[in-house]
Each structure stands twice: as structure tokens, then as C-alpha cells.
Design a protein around this motif. Structure first.
Motif, short mmCIF file in Angstrom:
data_model
loop_
_atom_site.label_atom_id
_atom_site.label_comp_id
_atom_site.label_asym_id
_atom_site.label_seq_id
_atom_site.Cartn_x
_atom_site.Cartn_y
_atom_site.Cartn_z
N PHE A 63 4.56 -9.65 -3.71
CA PHE A 63 4.74 -8.23 -4.02
C PHE A 63 3.78 -7.39 -3.19
O PHE A 63 4.16 -6.36 -2.63
CB PHE A 63 4.49 -7.97 -5.51
N ARG A 64 2.53 -7.83 -3.11
CA ARG A 64 1.53 -7.09 -2.32
C ARG A 64 1.94 -7.06 -0.84
O ARG A 64 1.86 -6.00 -0.19
CB ARG A 64 0.16 -7.72 -2.49
N THR A 65 2.37 -8.18 -0.31
CA THR A 65 2.76 -8.25 1.09
C THR A 65 3.94 -7.33 1.39
O THR A 65 3.93 -6.55 2.35
CB THR A 65 3.13 -9.69 1.49
N LYS A 66 4.97 -7.39 0.54
CA LYS A 66 6.16 -6.53 0.73
C LYS A 66 5.79 -5.07 0.61
O LYS A 66 6.28 -4.22 1.35
CB LYS A 66 7.24 -6.90 -0.28
N ALA B 83 -0.39 -3.73 -12.99
CA ALA B 83 -0.57 -4.82 -12.02
C ALA B 83 -0.05 -4.41 -10.65
O ALA B 83 -0.69 -4.66 -9.62
CB ALA B 83 0.14 -6.07 -12.52
N LYS B 84 1.11 -3.77 -10.63
CA LYS B 84 1.69 -3.32 -9.37
C LYS B 84 0.77 -2.31 -8.68
O LYS B 84 0.57 -2.36 -7.47
CB LYS B 84 3.07 -2.69 -9.61
N ARG B 85 0.25 -1.36 -9.46
CA ARG B 85 -0.66 -0.37 -8.89
C ARG B 85 -1.89 -1.02 -8.27
O ARG B 85 -2.30 -0.67 -7.16
CB ARG B 85 -1.10 0.62 -9.98
N LEU B 86 -2.45 -1.98 -8.99
CA LEU B 86 -3.66 -2.64 -8.50
C LEU B 86 -3.37 -3.48 -7.26
O LEU B 86 -4.21 -3.58 -6.36
CB LEU B 86 -4.26 -3.49 -9.61
N LEU B 87 -2.20 -4.07 -7.22
CA LEU B 87 -1.82 -4.86 -6.05
C LEU B 87 -1.56 -3.97 -4.83
O LEU B 87 -1.92 -4.33 -3.70
CB LEU B 87 -0.57 -5.69 -6.36
N LEU B 88 -0.95 -2.82 -5.06
CA LEU B 88 -0.59 -1.93 -3.95
C LEU B 88 -1.76 -1.11 -3.44
O LEU B 88 -1.89 -0.89 -2.23
CB LEU B 88 0.54 -0.98 -4.38
N PHE B 89 -2.59 -0.63 -4.35
CA PHE B 89 -3.57 0.39 -3.98
C PHE B 89 -5.03 -0.07 -4.01
O PHE B 89 -5.93 0.73 -3.75
CB PHE B 89 -3.41 1.62 -4.88
#
Length: 283
Positions: A276-279, A235-241
Motif C-alpha cells: 500500500f505504501r509503495t503504490k 493506518a493508511k494515513r500513517l503509511l502515506l504521510f
């Protein structure tokens, strides 16, 4: 120095990068088509390595194994020697009996393992490095076989060292470790659809309780934690990248309700997907 071998018929590929000024991987960008596992050796000084947006200390003379879908960047790539290969060149899953690294060195539930080399091991891998260079530069009908043999040797050496440094061998016989490795690989293959321990326990012919007891010998994480951490990581990867919405990510990761996914993410990270995406973008 960049050396590469590619079989045009099978698309099998093996690369070696030696102390280049620029070396990184952007899985959700320029490197998406290259499904390469990476073994990185930090021959330089202790430095920072950024993996999926998180900084880690990469100590001098340690080896780090990186997955196909990890995005990484080294603070000083000139100190790095790296080997990369794809499944068509050498499938560690199909040949697990040869190298015993699946679910541990790669596809494992451990935190990142920085495997330390002593003077003897450094010398051993340095000699292997020189033979690699010779074989990359020798073009003949057995070049691929020779490179594959050297790669297997490298993986076996690193796997042995990692087991010595990261496993409580006195409490965890090889047979039990194999169950854990099998579980880890199953999670990697099914985490987007299967979120319950029961599914994986059935696959390895164990009860959820037996599986939990086994993991207690291996590390402090429970099987459920391993599953949930893998979901959160993706989820973090998809949000960031990527530019996928939280709703799209929720469905991709097996959540029918986007609100439930948001609560799950916040419970595990203490922040909402949008925050999380914004930060992440601003950092």
C-alpha cells in the motif's frame, strides 16, 4: 481573500478563505500544528478533491466538512469558500447542545457527506458570508463573540441540511441518533486502544446487539465495521504521510503483534501495508 482572527490569550483561531488560488491542508506536514476543522463550500464548478490520497468528485454548490487530521487538496481552489476554526475558538464537543454536529457532521461514521444547497440555502449562506467578511474586518472588543455566533449559525444550517439529506428521519428519532453520535465520538477518541464493540456499547449503556440494531437503521455499517474502518483509515494515513515502519504503526494503533496488524490490514484493504505504501508513493 484570506481573513483570520486569533485570540493571543486563548489561542482561539478562526479563518475564512475565499476563492484563493492555493488552499490545501497537509496534516502530517506543514499544517500539523494547526488543529483546524474545515467547512468547505464549492461555489465553482464540479471538481476533484483529494482527501488522504483518495480522489472524490466535489459537486458544484455543495458543502463538505473536513476533520483536523485529514489531508486535502482541491483541483481548483479558486472556486472554494472555506471556514476553519480550532477548539479554543469554538469547541463543538463542549457545545454540542447548541449545534448537534458531533458524531455526524464531524467525527461521524458516514462516508464523506457532500451536502447540496438549493437556491434558497445558497442565498442564505451567501448572506452569512458577507456578514463574516464585515466582522473579520471590524476589530473591536466583541469581534470574537460575533464571529463565534456566525460560525454557530453556519454549523447549524449545514447540520440541518445534512440530516435532511443523509438520515432516514422517519426511522431514526433524535434520541437514537444521539447514541450513534456518542458512539462515533468515542471511537474517534479510543480507536487506537479499544477495538471491540463491547467496550463502546458499555460506554453508551447499551448491549452490542442493541447497538448493532440501531446502526442498521442508520446505515449499512455495523459498529465493528465502523471501528475497523477508523483503524484502517489511520493506518493508511500513517503509511502515506509518515516514514513510520509497519511495526511502529501497528503498536501505535493498539496491535501487540505486527504480523496480526499486517493480516488485519490486508483483510480490509486486499493489500499489505508495504505494498500500500509503495503504490501510494508512486501514485
Amino acid at each position: 481573500m484570506k481573513l483570520a482572527y486569533k485570540n493571543s490569550k486563548t489561542s482561539g483561531e478562526c479563518r475564512m478563505i475565499v476563492e484563493e488560488l492555493e488552499f490545501d491542508r497537509q496534516f502530517y506536514g506543514k499544517d500539523r500544528k494547526d488543529k483546524l476543522l474545515t467547512i468547505a463550500w464549492n461555489k465553482g464548478g464540479t471538481q476533484q478533491v483529494t482527501i488522504d490520497g483518495v480522489e472524490y468528485e466535489f459537486p458544484h454548490n455543495t458543502i463538505l466538512c473536513l476533520m483536523v487530521n485529514q489531508t486535502f487538496h482541491f483541483a481548483d481552489a479558486s472556486g472554494i469558500v472555506a471556514w476553519q476554526f480550532n477548539r479554543a475558538f469554538y469547541c463543538i464537543i463542549d457545545h454540542d447542545k447548541e449545534v448537534s454536529c458531533v458524531g455526524f457532521l464531524f467525527y461521524g461514521s458516514q462516508q464523506l457527506m457532500f451536502t447540496t444547497l438549493n437556491k434558497t440555502n445558497s442565498h442564505k449562506i451567501d448572506l452569512l458570508l458577507q456578514v463574516f467578511i464585515e466582522e473579520f474586518e471590524t476589530v473591536d472588543n466583541i469581534q470574537e463573540d460575533m464571529l463565534r455566533m456566525l460560525l454557530k449559525r453556519l454549523i447549524i444550517i449545514v447540520t440541518r441540511l445534512a440530516k435532511q439529506q443523509f438520515l432516514p428521519l422517519q426511522d431514526l428519532p433524535e434520541q437514537k441518533l444521539d447514541i450513534i453520535r456518542q458512539f462515533n465520538l468515542l471511537v474517534e477518541n479510543h480507536y487506537k486502544k479499544e477495538h471491540s464493540v463491547k467496550f463502546y456499547a458499555n460506554q453508551v449503556n447499551r448491549s452490542p446487539k442493541t447497538l448493532s440494531n440501531l446502526f442498521a437503521l442508520y446505515n449499512e455499517k455495523s459498529p465493528l465495521t465502523v471501528i475497523q474502518e477508523r483503524i484502517v483509515l489511520e493506518a493508511k494515513r500513517l503509511l502515506l504521510f509518515t516514514d513510520k515502519s509497519a511495526k511502529e504503526i501497528a503498536f501505535e494503533l493498539g496491535f501487540e503483534d505486527a504480523a496480526y496488524f499486517s493480516n488485519f490490514f490486508k483483510k480490509n484493504t486486499e493489500t499489505s501495508p508495504s505494498d500500500f505504501r509503495t503504490k501510494g508513493l508512486y501514485s
